[in-house]
Design a protein around this motif. Structure first.
Motif, PDB file in Angstrom:
ATOM      1  N   ASP A 244     -73.153 -96.887  17.572  1.00 54.75           N
ATOM      2  CA  ASP A 244     -72.565 -97.866  16.662  1.00 54.75           C
ATOM      3  C   ASP A 244     -73.151 -99.229  17.041  1.00 54.75           C
ATOM      4  O   ASP A 244     -72.731 -99.846  18.019  1.00 54.75           O
ATOM      5  CB  ASP A 244     -71.042 -97.864  16.793  1.00 54.75           C
ATOM      6  CG  ASP A 244     -70.359 -98.813  15.825  1.00 54.75           C
ATOM      7  OD1 ASP A 244     -71.001 -99.767  15.340  1.00 54.75           O
ATOM      8  OD2 ASP A 244     -69.160 -98.614  15.561  1.00 54.75           O
ATOM      9  N   ILE A 245     -74.154 -99.662  16.287  1.00 58.44           N
ATOM     10  CA  ILE A 245     -74.867-100.888  16.657  1.00 58.44           C
ATOM     11  C   ILE A 245     -74.035-102.148  16.420  1.00 58.44           C
ATOM     12  O   ILE A 245     -74.352-103.195  16.967  1.00 58.44           O
ATOM     13  CB  ILE A 245     -76.239-101.001  15.964  1.00 58.44           C
ATOM     14  CG1 ILE A 245     -76.107-100.965  14.451  1.00 58.44           C
ATOM     15  CG2 ILE A 245     -77.164 -99.908  16.453  1.00 58.44           C
ATOM     16  CD1 ILE A 245     -77.409-101.240  13.714  1.00 58.44           C
ATOM     17  N   SER A 246     -72.973-102.046  15.637  1.00 56.61           N
ATOM     18  CA  SER A 246     -72.117-103.215  15.452  1.00 56.61           C
ATOM     19  C   SER A 246     -71.283-103.479  16.703  1.00 56.61           C
ATOM     20  O   SER A 246     -70.838-104.600  16.924  1.00 56.61           O
ATOM     21  CB  SER A 246     -71.202-103.041  14.233  1.00 56.61           C
ATOM     22  OG  SER A 246     -70.302-101.965  14.420  1.00 56.61           O
ATOM     23  N   LYS A 247     -71.092-102.451  17.513  1.00 55.74           N
ATOM     24  CA  LYS A 247     -70.336-102.593  18.755  1.00 55.74           C
ATOM     25  C   LYS A 247     -71.216-102.482  19.997  1.00 55.74           C
ATOM     26  O   LYS A 247     -70.786-102.815  21.085  1.00 55.74           O
ATOM     27  CB  LYS A 247     -69.238-101.532  18.824  1.00 55.74           C
ATOM     28  CG  LYS A 247     -68.237-101.621  17.693  1.00 55.74           C
ATOM     29  CD  LYS A 247     -67.081-100.701  17.951  1.00 55.74           C
ATOM     30  CE  LYS A 247     -66.021-100.815  16.895  1.00 55.74           C
ATOM     31  NZ  LYS A 247     -65.644-102.119  16.475  1.00 55.74           N
TER      32      LYS A 247
ATOM     33  N   TYR B  74     -72.173-100.664   7.222  1.00 59.00           N
ATOM     34  CA  TYR B  74     -72.909-100.870   5.974  1.00 59.00           C
ATOM     35  C   TYR B  74     -74.402-100.572   6.098  1.00 59.00           C
ATOM     36  O   TYR B  74     -75.195-101.023   5.278  1.00 59.00           O
ATOM     37  CB  TYR B  74     -72.671-102.293   5.461  1.00 59.00           C
ATOM     38  CG  TYR B  74     -71.220-102.475   5.119  1.00 59.00           C
ATOM     39  CD1 TYR B  74     -70.703-101.994   3.927  1.00 59.00           C
ATOM     40  CD2 TYR B  74     -70.356-103.084   6.023  1.00 59.00           C
ATOM     41  CE1 TYR B  74     -69.361-102.121   3.628  1.00 59.00           C
ATOM     42  CE2 TYR B  74     -69.008-103.215   5.726  1.00 59.00           C
ATOM     43  CZ  TYR B  74     -68.522-102.728   4.531  1.00 59.00           C
ATOM     44  OH  TYR B  74     -67.195-102.847   4.247  1.00 59.00           O
ATOM     45  N   GLY B  75     -74.775 -99.789   7.107  1.00 57.60           N
ATOM     46  CA  GLY B  75     -76.170 -99.410   7.238  1.00 57.60           C
ATOM     47  C   GLY B  75     -76.357 -98.387   8.337  1.00 57.60           C
ATOM     48  O   GLY B  75     -75.487 -98.201   9.187  1.00 57.60           O
ATOM     49  N   TYR B  76     -77.480 -97.704   8.281  1.00 57.74           N
ATOM     50  CA  TYR B  76     -77.827 -96.755   9.328  1.00 57.74           C
ATOM     51  C   TYR B  76     -79.342 -96.566   9.352  1.00 57.74           C
ATOM     52  O   TYR B  76     -80.036 -96.893   8.399  1.00 57.74           O
ATOM     53  CB  TYR B  76     -77.130 -95.397   9.128  1.00 57.74           C
ATOM     54  CG  TYR B  76     -77.576 -94.620   7.917  1.00 57.74           C
ATOM     55  CD1 TYR B  76     -78.613 -93.696   7.998  1.00 57.74           C
ATOM     56  CD2 TYR B  76     -76.978 -94.812   6.678  1.00 57.74           C
ATOM     57  CE1 TYR B  76     -79.028 -92.976   6.887  1.00 57.74           C
ATOM     58  CE2 TYR B  76     -77.368 -94.096   5.570  1.00 57.74           C
ATOM     59  CZ  TYR B  76     -78.401 -93.189   5.675  1.00 57.74           C
ATOM     60  OH  TYR B  76     -78.805 -92.481   4.573  1.00 57.74           O
ATOM     61  N   SER B  77     -79.809 -96.025  10.467  1.00 55.97           N
ATOM     62  CA  SER B  77     -81.224 -95.721  10.617  1.00 55.97           C
ATOM     63  C   SER B  77     -81.325 -94.449  11.448  1.00 55.97           C
ATOM     64  O   SER B  77     -80.470 -94.159  12.283  1.00 55.97           O
ATOM     65  CB  SER B  77     -81.931 -96.872  11.335  1.00 55.97           C
ATOM     66  OG  SER B  77     -83.299 -96.581  11.498  1.00 55.97           O
TER      67      SER B  77
ATOM     68  N   THR C 203     -66.153 -98.634   5.405  1.00 55.19           N
ATOM     69  CA  THR C 203     -67.565 -98.291   5.431  1.00 55.19           C
ATOM     70  C   THR C 203     -68.071 -98.027   4.027  1.00 55.19           C
ATOM     71  O   THR C 203     -67.310 -97.592   3.163  1.00 55.19           O
ATOM     72  CB  THR C 203     -67.861 -97.077   6.334  1.00 55.19           C
ATOM     73  OG1 THR C 203     -69.273 -96.843   6.344  1.00 55.19           O
ATOM     74  CG2 THR C 203     -67.155 -95.834   5.849  1.00 55.19           C
ATOM     75  N   PHE C 204     -69.323 -98.277   3.809  1.00 55.50           N
ATOM     76  CA  PHE C 204     -69.974 -97.997   2.532  1.00 55.50           C
ATOM     77  C   PHE C 204     -70.404 -96.533   2.452  1.00 55.50           C
ATOM     78  O   PHE C 204     -70.546 -95.978   1.380  1.00 55.50           O
ATOM     79  CB  PHE C 204     -71.187 -98.923   2.382  1.00 55.50           C
ATOM     80  CG  PHE C 204     -71.865 -98.823   1.054  1.00 55.50           C
ATOM     81  CD1 PHE C 204     -71.244 -99.272  -0.103  1.00 55.50           C
ATOM     82  CD2 PHE C 204     -73.135 -98.286   0.954  1.00 55.50           C
ATOM     83  CE1 PHE C 204     -71.881 -99.180  -1.333  1.00 55.50           C
ATOM     84  CE2 PHE C 204     -73.780 -98.189  -0.273  1.00 55.50           C
ATOM     85  CZ  PHE C 204     -73.150 -98.641  -1.424  1.00 55.50           C
TER      86      PHE C 204
END
Length: 106
Positions: A3-6, A98-101, A72-73
């Protein structure tokens, strides 16, 4: 799964692995597991056999974000990939609401 937001692993995310049946062109469930405290699942397929085929991971992200009280989107993420022979790969996901890779890891 990170989880890159955290900046922390996404633990407890349910992930389903499916394989395409070459005859029917339909998806068949191989297994379903949840990420551990490190955001990983280590053993969906056995490394000592030919796992050739087209596979799909379905990452059930909505329940993860509900658990941490975030919208989440993406209610889920599908990642389709092909394995040839006895190769072993990791399929990492970096995730935010709102995004992923993703990429093919070794």
């Amino acid at each position: 799964m990170l989880d890159i937001s955290k900046g922390l692993p996404a633990s407890g995310v349910s992930i389903k692995l499916e394989k395409m049946n070459t005859s029917t062109k339909m998806w068949e469930v191989v297994d379903q597991k949840a990420t551990d405290e490190s955001g990983r699942i280590s053993d969906f397929l056995k490394n000592d056999k030919d796992n050739s085929g087209v596979y799909k991971f379905i990452f059930m992200t909505q329940s993860y974000f509900q658990k941490i009280n975030e919208e989440t989107f993406y209610p889920f993420i599908e990642v389709v990939f092909e394995i040839k022979g006895k190769n072993h790969f990791h399929v990492p996901i970096t995730l935010s609401a709102y995004g992923y890779s993703t990429y093919r890891g070794s």
